[in-house]
Design a protein around this motif. Structure first.
Motif, PDB file in Angstrom:
ATOM      1  N   HIS A 199     -40.742 120.260  68.952  1.00 40.12           N
ATOM      2  CA  HIS A 199     -39.601 121.038  68.452  1.00 40.12           C
ATOM      3  C   HIS A 199     -40.111 122.255  67.672  1.00 40.12           C
ATOM      4  O   HIS A 199     -39.661 123.399  67.909  1.00 40.12           O
ATOM      5  CB  HIS A 199     -38.777 120.110  67.565  1.00 40.12           C
ATOM      6  CG  HIS A 199     -37.557 120.699  66.955  1.00 40.12           C
ATOM      7  ND1 HIS A 199     -36.390 119.997  66.824  1.00 40.12           N
ATOM      8  CD2 HIS A 199     -37.296 121.910  66.396  1.00 40.12           C
ATOM      9  CE1 HIS A 199     -35.466 120.734  66.231  1.00 40.12           C
ATOM     10  NE2 HIS A 199     -36.010 121.907  65.955  1.00 40.12           N
ATOM     11  N   ASP A 250     -31.845 120.238  72.224  1.00 41.26           N
ATOM     12  CA  ASP A 250     -32.234 119.683  73.517  1.00 41.26           C
ATOM     13  C   ASP A 250     -31.547 120.474  74.622  1.00 41.26           C
ATOM     14  O   ASP A 250     -30.357 120.804  74.521  1.00 41.26           O
ATOM     15  CB  ASP A 250     -31.803 118.218  73.621  1.00 41.26           C
ATOM     16  CG  ASP A 250     -32.566 117.302  72.678  1.00 41.26           C
ATOM     17  OD1 ASP A 250     -33.703 117.646  72.311  1.00 41.26           O
ATOM     18  OD2 ASP A 250     -32.016 116.253  72.297  1.00 41.26           O
ATOM     19  N   TRP A 275     -36.447 122.211  75.801  1.00 35.14           N
ATOM     20  CA  TRP A 275     -35.747 122.703  74.625  1.00 35.14           C
ATOM     21  C   TRP A 275     -35.035 124.003  74.928  1.00 35.14           C
ATOM     22  O   TRP A 275     -35.483 124.796  75.762  1.00 35.14           O
ATOM     23  CB  TRP A 275     -36.740 122.958  73.489  1.00 35.14           C
ATOM     24  CG  TRP A 275     -37.597 121.797  73.122  1.00 35.14           C
ATOM     25  CD1 TRP A 275     -38.865 121.547  73.555  1.00 35.14           C
ATOM     26  CD2 TRP A 275     -37.251 120.721  72.228  1.00 35.14           C
ATOM     27  NE1 TRP A 275     -39.335 120.384  72.997  1.00 35.14           N
ATOM     28  CE2 TRP A 275     -38.365 119.856  72.177  1.00 35.14           C
ATOM     29  CE3 TRP A 275     -36.126 120.417  71.472  1.00 35.14           C
ATOM     30  CZ2 TRP A 275     -38.377 118.702  71.388  1.00 35.14           C
ATOM     31  CZ3 TRP A 275     -36.134 119.278  70.694  1.00 35.14           C
ATOM     32  CH2 TRP A 275     -37.245 118.430  70.653  1.00 35.14           C
TER      33      TRP A 275
END
Length: 274
Positions: free
Chosen positions: A133, A159, A166
């Motif tokens: 992330h 998401d 991502w």
């Protein structure tokens, strides 16, 4: 006032005619911007709402953490991520090496945007998905395009609903409460490990800062209008801006006009707009 996080590292539903500003066309860049991916109106509303919730959590958490760091020149923080926990958002401020980030401080923000205290993280390391992330966020920042409508951008990472990767947004930011930055936002598609940029999408044809309309004498909430060149419908960014600024946004895309009131996106009868 919504801070620049990077400095730290409806009338239609009642059948009434909406009062809006004119529909300005965003200034063209040197080359026409490419068309961008769109989702259904419902999913666009959901994604725009998720962007708002994450962005709000980040700046509310920043408001809590900054006073705690006052006077600390060696706090070692390198950025943040926001982890969805259902009814709450966990904002994790990270420290250490940007290629191997570590937990620093954790702040839980509830569904109403209320932030709890900043707590030094007890975790020795981040889970792999949280490292990815963070890497996805940094990769997007490093690959911003030529359109620079502001010196500062806020970031949101979600998401990707269509893959295991991502979606990262760079949101053109302003510290002026009466300005709505309608142009200059980006969307990035990044691989699941956060290390490969798969696509960059420019979400406007150019820069466009719009004045927030004052409240009408009768209390009516005035909207603002904009024209979209990169898609045939409103985008998630319009949902986000509507929620952030608490006003309706009217979007001219193709030969249609749409109203965006938070997550609700509807096609409108242009003859009712005055």
């Amino acid at each position: 006032m919504r801070p620049l996080l990077v400095s730290l590292f409806a009338a239609l539903s009642l059948g009434l005619a909406p009062a809006v500003q004119a529909f300005p066309v965003q200034a063209d860049a040197d080359a026409p911007p490419a068309k961008v991916e769109v989702w259904s109106l419902q999913q666009t509303g959901e994604i725009g709402s998720a962007i708002f919730i994450q962005d709000r959590a980040a700046w509310r958490a920043t408001d809590v953490l900054l006073p705690q760091l006052e006077g600390q020149t060696e706090h070692g923080l390198i950025g943040w991520i926001v982890v969805d926990q259902g009814d709450a958002q966990l904002v994790r401020f990270l420290r250490g090496d940007p290629t191997a980030p570590l937990p620093g401080y954790d702040i839980l923000v509830d569904k109403n945007g209320r932030a709890g205290p900043a707590i030094p993280s007890k975790d020795a390391a981040l889970p792999d998905d949280q490292v990815a992330h963070y890497l996805a966020r940094n990769l997007a920042i490093a690959n911003i395009g030529d359109l620079r409508c502001t010196a500062n951008f806020n970031t949101v990472v979600l998401d990707d609903p269509d893959s295991d990767g991502w979606l990262v947004w760079l949101l053109a930011a302003t510290s002026e409460s009466d300005v709505v930055p309608m142009g200059g936002h980006y969307r990035f598609h990044v691989s699941a490990d956060g290390r490969t940029l798969e696509k960059r999408e420019q979400l406007s044809g150019g820069c466009l800062n719009m004045d927030r309309p004052p409240a009408a004498p009768d209390g009516e909430v005035l909207g603002i209008g904009t024209t979209v060149l990169v898609a045939p419908q409103p985008l998630e960014i319009h949902v986000f801006l509507s929620l952030l600024n608490r006003l309706p946004i009217y979007v001219m895309a193709g030969d249609k006009i749409w109203s965006v009131e938070g997550a609700l996106i509807q096609e409108v009868d242009s003859s009712k707009i005055r």
